[in-house]
Write a protein that holds these residues in place. Structure first.
Motif, PDB file in Angstrom:
ATOM      1  N   TRP A   1     -21.925   7.567   2.197  1.00 17.95           N
ATOM      2  CA  TRP A   1     -21.809   7.825   0.766  1.00 17.95           C
ATOM      3  C   TRP A   1     -21.283   9.237   0.495  1.00 17.95           C
ATOM      4  CZ3 TRP A   1     -21.230   5.514  -3.595  1.00 17.95           C
ATOM      5  CH2 TRP A   1     -21.501   6.173  -4.793  1.00 17.95           C
ATOM      6  N   LYS A   2     -21.701  10.175   1.299  1.00 20.00           N
ATOM      7  CA  LYS A   2     -21.239  11.555   1.150  1.00 20.00           C
ATOM      8  C   LYS A   2     -19.735  11.649   1.392  1.00 20.00           C
ATOM      9  CE  LYS A   2     -22.058  16.176   3.057  1.00 20.00           C
ATOM     10  NZ  LYS A   2     -22.838  16.958   4.052  1.00 20.00           N
ATOM     11  N   MET A   3     -19.241  10.982   2.414  1.00 16.31           N
ATOM     12  CA  MET A   3     -17.809  11.009   2.707  1.00 16.31           C
ATOM     13  C   MET A   3     -17.014  10.313   1.612  1.00 16.31           C
ATOM     14  SD  MET A   3     -17.314  12.662   5.567  1.00 16.31           S
ATOM     15  CE  MET A   3     -15.671  12.114   6.052  1.00 16.31           C
ATOM     16  N   ILE A   4     -17.532   9.214   1.070  1.00 15.26           N
ATOM     17  CA  ILE A   4     -16.804   8.458   0.053  1.00 15.26           C
ATOM     18  C   ILE A   4     -16.668   9.257  -1.230  1.00 15.26           C
ATOM     19  CG2 ILE A   4     -16.930   6.442  -1.463  1.00 15.26           C
ATOM     20  CD1 ILE A   4     -18.130   4.885   0.861  1.00 15.26           C
ATOM     21  N   THR A   5     -17.779   9.758  -1.762  1.00 20.95           N
ATOM     22  CA  THR A   5     -17.728  10.455  -3.048  1.00 20.95           C
ATOM     23  C   THR A   5     -16.886  11.727  -2.970  1.00 20.95           C
ATOM     24  OG1 THR A   5     -19.821  11.549  -2.481  1.00 20.95           O
ATOM     25  CG2 THR A   5     -19.945   9.554  -3.821  1.00 20.95           C
ATOM     26  N   GLY A   6     -17.076  12.493  -1.911  1.00 19.09           N
ATOM     27  CA  GLY A   6     -16.320  13.736  -1.782  1.00 19.09           C
ATOM     28  C   GLY A   6     -14.834  13.501  -1.655  1.00 19.09           C
ATOM     29  N   ASN A   7     -14.454  12.540  -0.834  1.00 18.95           N
ATOM     30  CA  ASN A   7     -13.025  12.295  -0.600  1.00 18.95           C
ATOM     31  C   ASN A   7     -12.358  11.639  -1.803  1.00 18.95           C
ATOM     32  OD1 ASN A   7     -11.984  12.899   2.317  1.00 18.95           O
ATOM     33  ND2 ASN A   7     -14.092  12.184   2.578  1.00 18.95           N
TER      34      ASN A   7
ATOM     35  N   PHE B   1      -5.366  13.067 -18.583  1.00 16.67           N
ATOM     36  CA  PHE B   1      -5.586  13.086 -17.139  1.00 16.67           C
ATOM     37  C   PHE B   1      -5.821  14.504 -16.625  1.00 16.67           C
ATOM     38  CE2 PHE B   1      -3.386   8.978 -17.545  1.00 16.67           C
ATOM     39  CZ  PHE B   1      -4.275   8.182 -16.846  1.00 16.67           C
ATOM     40  N   ILE B   2      -5.172  15.485 -17.216  1.00 15.03           N
ATOM     41  CA  ILE B   2      -5.387  16.863 -16.784  1.00 15.03           C
ATOM     42  C   ILE B   2      -6.783  17.341 -17.179  1.00 15.03           C
ATOM     43  CG2 ILE B   2      -4.627  19.255 -17.119  1.00 15.03           C
ATOM     44  CD1 ILE B   2      -1.772  18.218 -17.328  1.00 15.03           C
ATOM     45  N   SER B   3      -7.309  16.858 -18.325  1.00 16.68           N
ATOM     46  CA  SER B   3      -8.645  17.269 -18.767  1.00 16.68           C
ATOM     47  C   SER B   3      -9.743  16.774 -17.838  1.00 16.68           C
ATOM     48  CB  SER B   3      -8.913  16.762 -20.188  1.00 16.68           C
ATOM     49  OG  SER B   3      -8.961  15.330 -20.207  1.00 16.68           O
ATOM     50  N   LEU B   4      -9.469  15.734 -17.029  1.00 16.70           N
ATOM     51  CA  LEU B   4     -10.453  15.229 -16.076  1.00 16.70           C
ATOM     52  C   LEU B   4     -10.543  16.070 -14.806  1.00 16.70           C
ATOM     53  CD1 LEU B   4      -9.787  11.369 -16.283  1.00 16.70           C
ATOM     54  CD2 LEU B   4     -11.655  12.647 -17.342  1.00 16.70           C
ATOM     55  N   LEU B   5      -9.615  16.999 -14.629  1.00 14.14           N
ATOM     56  CA  LEU B   5      -9.580  17.792 -13.399  1.00 14.14           C
ATOM     57  C   LEU B   5     -10.891  18.526 -13.115  1.00 14.14           C
ATOM     58  CD1 LEU B   5      -6.042  19.437 -13.037  1.00 14.14           C
ATOM     59  CD2 LEU B   5      -7.268  18.058 -11.365  1.00 14.14           C
ATOM     60  N   PRO B   6     -11.490  19.212 -14.109  1.00 14.72           N
ATOM     61  CA  PRO B   6     -12.736  19.943 -13.798  1.00 14.72           C
ATOM     62  C   PRO B   6     -13.844  19.053 -13.245  1.00 14.72           C
ATOM     63  CG  PRO B   6     -11.850  20.652 -15.914  1.00 14.72           C
ATOM     64  CD  PRO B   6     -11.052  19.469 -15.483  1.00 14.72           C
ATOM     65  N   VAL B   7     -13.923  17.819 -13.718  1.00 11.29           N
ATOM     66  CA  VAL B   7     -14.964  16.912 -13.222  1.00 11.29           C
ATOM     67  C   VAL B   7     -14.781  16.646 -11.735  1.00 11.29           C
ATOM     68  CG1 VAL B   7     -16.002  14.632 -13.479  1.00 11.29           C
ATOM     69  CG2 VAL B   7     -15.162  15.851 -15.502  1.00 11.29           C
ATOM     70  N   TRP B   8     -13.561  16.302 -11.334  1.00  9.20           N
ATOM     71  CA  TRP B   8     -13.299  15.994  -9.921  1.00  9.20           C
ATOM     72  C   TRP B   8     -13.451  17.242  -9.061  1.00  9.20           C
ATOM     73  CZ3 TRP B   8     -14.003  11.311 -10.609  1.00  9.20           C
ATOM     74  CH2 TRP B   8     -13.346  10.558 -11.581  1.00  9.20           C
ATOM     75  N   ILE B   9     -13.079  18.396  -9.594  1.00  7.86           N
ATOM     76  CA  ILE B   9     -13.208  19.634  -8.820  1.00  7.86           C
ATOM     77  C   ILE B   9     -14.668  19.928  -8.517  1.00  7.86           C
ATOM     78  CG2 ILE B   9     -12.901  22.136  -8.919  1.00  7.86           C
ATOM     79  CD1 ILE B   9     -10.307  21.674 -10.442  1.00  7.86           C
ATOM     80  N   VAL B  10     -15.543  19.757  -9.506  1.00  6.90           N
ATOM     81  CA  VAL B  10     -16.972  20.024  -9.308  1.00  6.90           C
ATOM     82  C   VAL B  10     -17.557  19.092  -8.242  1.00  6.90           C
ATOM     83  CG1 VAL B  10     -19.237  19.911 -10.403  1.00  6.90           C
ATOM     84  CG2 VAL B  10     -17.339  20.996 -11.601  1.00  6.90           C
ATOM     85  N   ILE B  11     -17.209  17.805  -8.324  1.00  6.10           N
ATOM     86  CA  ILE B  11     -17.739  16.842  -7.346  1.00  6.10           C
ATOM     87  C   ILE B  11     -17.257  17.172  -5.942  1.00  6.10           C
ATOM     88  CG2 ILE B  11     -17.767  14.416  -6.664  1.00  6.10           C
ATOM     89  CD1 ILE B  11     -17.512  13.676  -9.614  1.00  6.10           C
ATOM     90  N   ALA B  12     -15.964  17.463  -5.796  1.00  6.96           N
ATOM     91  CA  ALA B  12     -15.415  17.771  -4.468  1.00  6.96           C
ATOM     92  C   ALA B  12     -15.959  19.089  -3.936  1.00  6.96           C
ATOM     93  CB  ALA B  12     -13.891  17.819  -4.532  1.00  6.96           C
ATOM     94  N   LYS B  13     -16.200  20.039  -4.823  1.00  2.39           N
ATOM     95  CA  LYS B  13     -16.690  21.352  -4.389  1.00  2.39           C
ATOM     96  C   LYS B  13     -18.123  21.289  -3.885  1.00  2.39           C
ATOM     97  CE  LYS B  13     -16.969  26.142  -6.030  1.00  2.39           C
ATOM     98  NZ  LYS B  13     -16.762  27.050  -7.180  1.00  2.39           N
ATOM     99  N   ARG B  14     -18.925  20.404  -4.458  1.00 10.81           N
ATOM    100  CA  ARG B  14     -20.319  20.287  -4.044  1.00 10.81           C
ATOM    101  C   ARG B  14     -20.487  19.561  -2.717  1.00 10.81           C
ATOM    102  NH1 ARG B  14     -23.462  18.617  -9.702  1.00 10.81           N
ATOM    103  NH2 ARG B  14     -23.218  20.647 -10.743  1.00 10.81           N
ATOM    104  N   ASN B  15     -19.437  18.932  -2.243  1.00  8.99           N
ATOM    105  CA  ASN B  15     -19.503  18.158  -1.004  1.00  8.99           C
ATOM    106  C   ASN B  15     -18.973  19.009   0.147  1.00  8.99           C
ATOM    107  OD1 ASN B  15     -19.003  16.208   1.108  1.00  8.99           O
ATOM    108  ND2 ASN B  15     -19.268  14.631  -0.450  1.00  8.99           N
ATOM    109  N   SER B  16     -19.821  19.244   1.150  1.00 16.05           N
ATOM    110  CA  SER B  16     -19.394  20.088   2.263  1.00 16.05           C
ATOM    111  C   SER B  16     -18.251  19.479   3.063  1.00 16.05           C
ATOM    112  CB  SER B  16     -20.588  20.359   3.192  1.00 16.05           C
ATOM    113  OG  SER B  16     -21.112  19.136   3.705  1.00 16.05           O
TER     114      SER B  16
END
Length: 513
Positions: free
Chosen positions: A173-179, A295-310
């Motif tokens: 699950w960690k690999m899926i959400t982060g990627n 679509f550009i306004s959604l960028l911060p959401v994806w950045i936060v999720i990817a950043k929290r995943n090691s």
């Protein structure tokens, strides 16, 4: 025991070969010094058998104890039982097993590129492609997203699966959400930059700039990249999980299947979205900017999720260079396509471009993913395992050595001709394109395809090992460059072939009709 050893201190020169005994037998505790080999021989030499039997018995008992402890350790660690022997399996593959596993995904991916070529052959006559010709420049760049993002994702997850980083549900699950979050960030940014490159490359030759067309290209590119990456990313995750459960090496199937529907889905989305936005351009001009902004306004959401995943944090910071450079390289191929297809003499090139580019990109992505997995089994990026070749390998070592990577390179190269013959026959049967398949056309086409794959496989062998030595993970950096080079080399060689055929007057192939 001390008296016995003292009785054996008489030097013997009989030339006997002494057995290897445990270390505690080699030192006399009372004397505090290492016993000489002659200390274990009696005057008649019989002491050897006695000590040898004792040493063997002790060694067997120690070995049994180690095996017992190891089995108990394996039983107590349920989550890591598969991590020991699993990574070695890809390295024991034969040429037949490699070809068998690659063949079906390769054909499936090839038929996907054929379908994409048929779509491009049809939509090139739509108004949006006629009056906003910069859309052609977007085609290789967005189709190359499967190399920049989906194939890189497939390679990362394949390596993670092979080295046991996706064995537990929590790790999976960690690999899926982060990627997934990571590729949405990359898709949005790359789609936006691809539209800018298309505007610039379209403006330089003609000197004409339209703000409406620029916004149309931006909205079409960003929306296409986002939706296509979302769909293909989910497909990739399912393929890799299914491959592991079926006992198939994900490196052999994940990257080709990433492209099997990738070209078709991306091109269909680009054509449909650009056509719809073009129709709204006159009456509802505000739609295009809104699509871009959404679509550009959604960028911060994806950045936060990817950043929290090691697992994806490092790629989020350092993985932009190959993606952006690869997009620029693919855009140059798109400029070649735009200049060539816009000429009525070479309209037949459109149907073959996704095929030759897709096949070359698929094969080199498989090879790069396999080499990367092979190196990950030897250590971490920055190491210099004994299996790594020189920084600039010779073509003989790439294609004719006995190691497993050379074997897979030969198998992949041998798939080019039969694969393309099947795809050309399919195109001809479906009456696609504006070109009749004559013998001379097939010869020129096959020459371009073979030369493209030959160059790509050699570059892959050098690039993956070079990046590994530079402490760069090839899973994140090599495939974008290789697939982009495949687009540029394939489009360039195909355009050259069409120009040569037109110059020598191969009228039987109807080039230009």
């Amino acid at each position: 025991m001390t008296s016995k050893l003292e009785q054996k201190e008489t030097p013997q020169a009989n030339g006997a070969v002494l057995p290897i005994v445990p270390g505690d037998c080699l030192t006399s505790p009372e004397r505090g010094q290492r016993a000489e080999p002659s200390d274990f021989l009696g005057p008649d030499g019989t002491g050897v058998e006695v000590l040898e039997s004792r040493a063997n018995a002790k060694g067997v008992r120690e070995e049994d104890a180690l095996l017992e402890n190891g089995s108990q350790s394996n039983e107590s660690d349920d989550t890591s039982t598969d991590r020991g022997p699993e990574p070695a399996s890809p390295l024991k593959e034969t040429s037949f097993s490699i070809g068998l596993q690659v063949l079906f995904p390769f054909l499936l991916a090839g038929f996907g590129t054929v379908a994409a070529g048929m779509v491009l052959d049809i939509v090139q006559h739509w108004d949006v492609f006629k009056y906003v010709t910069e859309v052609f420049i977007l085609v290789p760049a967005l189709l190359g997203l499967k190399g920049n993002l989906e194939m890189t994702l497939a390679s990362r997850l394949s390596t993670a699966a092979n080295i046991g980083q996706m064995d537990t549900p929590k790790e999976l699950w960690k690999m899926i959400t982060g990627n997934m979050a990571l590729i949405q960030v990359q898709a949005t940014v790359v789609g936006f930059l691809a539209s800018i490159a298309a505007v610039v490359f379209g403006w330089i030759p003609d000197g004409h700039f339209s703000i409406d067309h620029a916004v149309l290209l931006c909205a079409s590119s960003v929306a296409t990249a986002f939706i296509a990456s979302l769909v293909l990313g989910m497909i990739m995750i399912g393929v890799i999980i299914g491959s592991r459960k079926m006992g198939i090496n994900p490196d052999n199937v994940a990257t080709p299947i990433a492209a099997s529907l990738g070209d078709l889905i991306t091109l269909a989305l680009l054509s449909g979205i650009s056509w719809g936005l073009y129709k709204e351009l006159e009456s509802k001009a505000y739609v295009n900017p809104l699509v871009c902004a959404f679509f550009i306004s959604l960028l911060p959401v994806w950045i936060v999720i990817a950043k929290r995943n090691s697992a994806t944090r490092e790629v989020l910071y350092s993985g932009w260079e190959p993606v952006i450079i690869a997009m620029a390289i693919s855009s140059v191929g798109g400029l070649i396509l735009d200049r060539t297809v816009s000429d009525p003499n070479f309209a037949g090139m459109a149907v073959f471009t996704p095929v030759i580019n897709g096949v070359g990109g698929n094969l080199v992505a498989v090879q790069a993913s396999r080499i990367s997995t092979y190196l990950h089994m030897s250590g971490v990026p920055g190491d210099s395992p004994e299996t790594a070749p020189r920084k600039c390998p010779s073509p003989c070592s790439t294609f004719f050595s006995s190691d497993v990577n050379s074997r897979s390179a030969r198998v992949l190269f041998l798939l080019v001709v039969p694969g393309h013959l099947v795809f050309l026959y399919t195109i001809s049967s479906m009456q696609g394109g504006h070109t009749t398949l004559t013998l001379i056309f097939i010869v020129f086409y096959m020459t371009a395809a073979l030369l493209q794959v030959l160059i790509l496989l050699y570059i892959a062998d050098w690039m993956v090992h070079w990046m590994w030595g530079r402490d760069l993970d090839p899973d994140n950096f090599s495939i974008p460059y290789l697939t982009a080079l495949g687009d540029l080399i394939g489009t360039g060689l195909l355009a050259l072939s069409f120009h040569v055929l037109w110059l020598i007057g191969d009228r039987d192939s109807d080039v230009g009709d």
